[in-house]
Design a protein around this motif. Sequence first.
Motif, mmCIF file in Angstrom:
data_model
loop_
_atom_site.group_PDB
_atom_site.id
_atom_site.type_symbol
_atom_site.label_atom_id
_atom_site.label_comp_id
_atom_site.label_asym_id
_atom_site.label_seq_id
_atom_site.Cartn_x
_atom_site.Cartn_y
_atom_site.Cartn_z
ATOM 1 N N GLU A 41 0.887 -1.445 7.672
ATOM 2 C CA GLU A 41 1.844 -0.356 7.446
ATOM 3 C C GLU A 41 1.194 0.775 6.636
ATOM 4 O OE1 GLU A 41 6.137 0.446 5.303
ATOM 5 O OE2 GLU A 41 5.718 -1.570 6.082
ATOM 6 N N TYR A 42 0.509 0.417 5.563
ATOM 7 C CA TYR A 42 -0.176 1.439 4.765
ATOM 8 C C TYR A 42 -1.317 2.090 5.558
ATOM 9 C CZ TYR A 42 2.278 0.551 0.386
ATOM 10 O OH TYR A 42 3.228 0.471 -0.592
ATOM 11 N N TYR A 43 -2.077 1.283 6.251
ATOM 12 C CA TYR A 43 -3.207 1.806 7.034
ATOM 13 C C TYR A 43 -2.702 2.812 8.075
ATOM 14 C CZ TYR A 43 -7.585 1.916 9.622
ATOM 15 O OH TYR A 43 -8.736 2.329 10.242
ATOM 16 N N ASP A 44 -1.599 2.490 8.725
ATOM 17 C CA ASP A 44 -1.019 3.383 9.735
ATOM 18 C C ASP A 44 -0.474 4.672 9.127
ATOM 19 O OD1 ASP A 44 -1.717 1.577 11.699
ATOM 20 O OD2 ASP A 44 0.322 0.797 11.982
ATOM 21 N N GLN A 45 -0.256 4.681 7.797
ATOM 22 C CA GLN A 45 0.178 5.892 7.088
ATOM 23 C C GLN A 45 -1.023 6.624 6.468
ATOM 24 O OE1 GLN A 45 3.494 5.188 4.341
ATOM 25 N NE2 GLN A 45 4.077 3.420 5.577
ATOM 26 N N ASN A 46 -2.213 6.289 6.958
ATOM 27 C CA ASN A 46 -3.465 6.938 6.548
ATOM 28 C C ASN A 46 -3.934 6.624 5.134
ATOM 29 O OD1 ASN A 46 -4.004 8.221 9.060
ATOM 30 N ND2 ASN A 46 -2.376 9.685 8.566
ATOM 31 N N TYR A 47 -3.481 5.516 4.579
ATOM 32 C CA TYR A 47 -4.075 5.023 3.339
ATOM 33 C C TYR A 47 -5.399 4.362 3.707
ATOM 34 C CZ TYR A 47 0.254 5.379 0.569
ATOM 35 O OH TYR A 47 1.366 5.819 -0.102
ATOM 36 N N ILE A 48 -6.405 4.510 2.848
ATOM 37 C CA ILE A 48 -7.612 3.728 3.059
ATOM 38 C C ILE A 48 -7.462 2.417 2.282
ATOM 39 C CG2 ILE A 48 -9.114 5.680 3.598
ATOM 40 C CD1 ILE A 48 -10.248 5.506 0.783
ATOM 41 N N ILE A 49 -8.029 1.364 2.825
ATOM 42 C CA ILE A 49 -7.903 0.044 2.233
ATOM 43 C C ILE A 49 -9.215 -0.298 1.524
ATOM 44 C CG2 ILE A 49 -7.358 -2.383 2.633
ATOM 45 C CD1 ILE A 49 -5.100 -0.455 3.566
ATOM 46 N N ILE A 50 -9.124 -0.525 0.226
ATOM 47 C CA ILE A 50 -10.296 -0.852 -0.584
ATOM 48 C C ILE A 50 -10.022 -2.148 -1.332
ATOM 49 C CG2 ILE A 50 -11.710 -0.135 -2.560
ATOM 50 C CD1 ILE A 50 -11.296 2.755 -1.609
ATOM 51 N N VAL A 51 -10.937 -3.094 -1.192
ATOM 52 C CA VAL A 51 -10.811 -4.364 -1.897
ATOM 53 C C VAL A 51 -11.473 -4.231 -3.263
ATOM 54 C CG1 VAL A 51 -11.418 -6.818 -1.878
ATOM 55 C CG2 VAL A 51 -10.762 -5.672 0.256
ATOM 56 N N VAL A 52 -10.775 -4.664 -4.301
ATOM 57 C CA VAL A 52 -11.319 -4.707 -5.668
ATOM 58 C C VAL A 52 -11.194 -6.152 -6.148
ATOM 59 C CG1 VAL A 52 -10.992 -2.277 -6.276
ATOM 60 C CG2 VAL A 52 -9.105 -3.854 -6.599
ATOM 61 N N THR A 53 -12.336 -6.769 -6.428
ATOM 62 C CA THR A 53 -12.326 -8.200 -6.681
ATOM 63 C C THR A 53 -13.278 -8.615 -7.793
ATOM 64 O OG1 THR A 53 -12.662 -10.369 -5.620
ATOM 65 C CG2 THR A 53 -13.958 -8.533 -4.754
ATOM 66 N N ASN A 54 -12.777 -9.432 -8.706
ATOM 67 C CA ASN A 54 -13.636 -10.060 -9.705
ATOM 68 C C ASN A 54 -14.367 -11.211 -9.016
ATOM 69 O OD1 ASN A 54 -12.686 -8.395 -11.746
ATOM 70 N ND2 ASN A 54 -11.229 -9.887 -12.533
ATOM 71 N N GLU A 77 -14.003 -8.396 9.355
ATOM 72 C CA GLU A 77 -14.010 -8.569 10.814
ATOM 73 C C GLU A 77 -12.681 -9.163 11.299
ATOM 74 O OE1 GLU A 77 -16.307 -11.793 13.483
ATOM 75 O OE2 GLU A 77 -17.643 -10.511 12.293
ATOM 76 N N GLU A 78 -12.193 -10.160 10.577
ATOM 77 C CA GLU A 78 -10.918 -10.786 10.953
ATOM 78 C C GLU A 78 -9.759 -9.791 10.824
ATOM 79 O OE1 GLU A 78 -10.388 -13.888 12.326
ATOM 80 O OE2 GLU A 78 -12.572 -13.795 12.474
ATOM 81 N N LEU A 79 -9.728 -8.998 9.751
ATOM 82 C CA LEU A 79 -8.649 -8.029 9.565
ATOM 83 C C LEU A 79 -8.679 -6.931 10.624
ATOM 84 C CD1 LEU A 79 -8.580 -7.836 5.673
ATOM 85 C CD2 LEU A 79 -6.794 -8.762 7.163
ATOM 86 N N MET A 80 -9.878 -6.578 11.093
ATOM 87 C CA MET A 80 -9.988 -5.563 12.154
ATOM 88 C C MET A 80 -9.282 -6.014 13.427
ATOM 89 S SD MET A 80 -11.210 -2.588 11.568
ATOM 90 C CE MET A 80 -11.541 -2.049 13.244
ATOM 91 N N LYS A 81 -9.221 -7.310 13.664
ATOM 92 C CA LYS A 81 -8.527 -7.843 14.846
ATOM 93 C C LYS A 81 -7.045 -7.483 14.811
ATOM 94 C CE LYS A 81 -11.664 -11.760 15.421
ATOM 95 N NZ LYS A 81 -11.796 -13.233 15.326
ATOM 96 N N TYR A 82 -6.524 -7.192 13.612
ATOM 97 C CA TYR A 82 -5.117 -6.818 13.432
ATOM 98 C C TYR A 82 -4.955 -5.317 13.220
ATOM 99 C CZ TYR A 82 -4.612 -11.831 12.782
ATOM 100 O OH TYR A 82 -4.636 -13.194 12.956
ATOM 101 N N GLY A 83 -6.032 -4.571 13.412
ATOM 102 C CA GLY A 83 -5.961 -3.124 13.258
ATOM 103 C C GLY A 83 -6.002 -2.644 11.823
ATOM 104 N N VAL A 84 -6.565 -3.438 10.929
ATOM 105 C CA VAL A 84 -6.685 -3.062 9.521
ATOM 106 C C VAL A 84 -8.167 -2.977 9.178
ATOM 107 C CG1 VAL A 84 -6.242 -3.737 7.132
ATOM 108 C CG2 VAL A 84 -4.503 -4.150 8.882
ATOM 109 N N LYS A 85 -8.603 -1.766 8.798
ATOM 110 C CA LYS A 85 -10.009 -1.568 8.448
ATOM 111 C C LYS A 85 -10.163 -1.536 6.931
ATOM 112 C CE LYS A 85 -13.832 1.645 8.723
ATOM 113 N NZ LYS A 85 -13.998 2.963 8.149
#
Length: 152
Positions: A41-54, A77-85
């Motif tokens: 939903e966020y990706y489709d609204q043109n948010y970029i997805i950034i992982v921040v992880t300890n 790679e797995e998330l791209m299968k769902y259209g999330v980059k």
Amino acid sequence: MAGKRKAVFVDRDGTLNYDTGYTHKLSDLKIYDDIIPILKEYYDQNYIIIVVTNQSGIGREYYTVEDMEAFNNKLAEELMKYGVKIEEFFYCPHLPDQGCKCRKPGTGMIEEAAKKYNIDIKNSVVIGDRTSVDGTMARKLGIKFIKVHGYD
């Protein structure tokens, strides 16, 4: 704020994928089904997805940067299968007592990403499983926090 991008800063272990404790083995990769539509939903609204992880498992020498990168690449790679980059993974390899500003709940990873990607932090979102860590980081920046799965 013209020209600035909005982002979703998402935690990895316990938020995107099940946390097995210092998760790094490809065989342990299991994505939460309920996070995918949220990110989409966020990706489709043109948010970029950034992982921040300890990732203190690196600092503790439980696994290598290469192990973590292989896991991250497979997760992306797995998330791209769902259209999330996933735009990028930012990680902190330091131990909790090393006092680095990138380790969550410190804001260093988000600040670095914001500079690199010209992000409007105030109109961005943090998604995580721990109010005490991800939520505190979001509060320090004055941005929205969405809690999923967690235990605190």
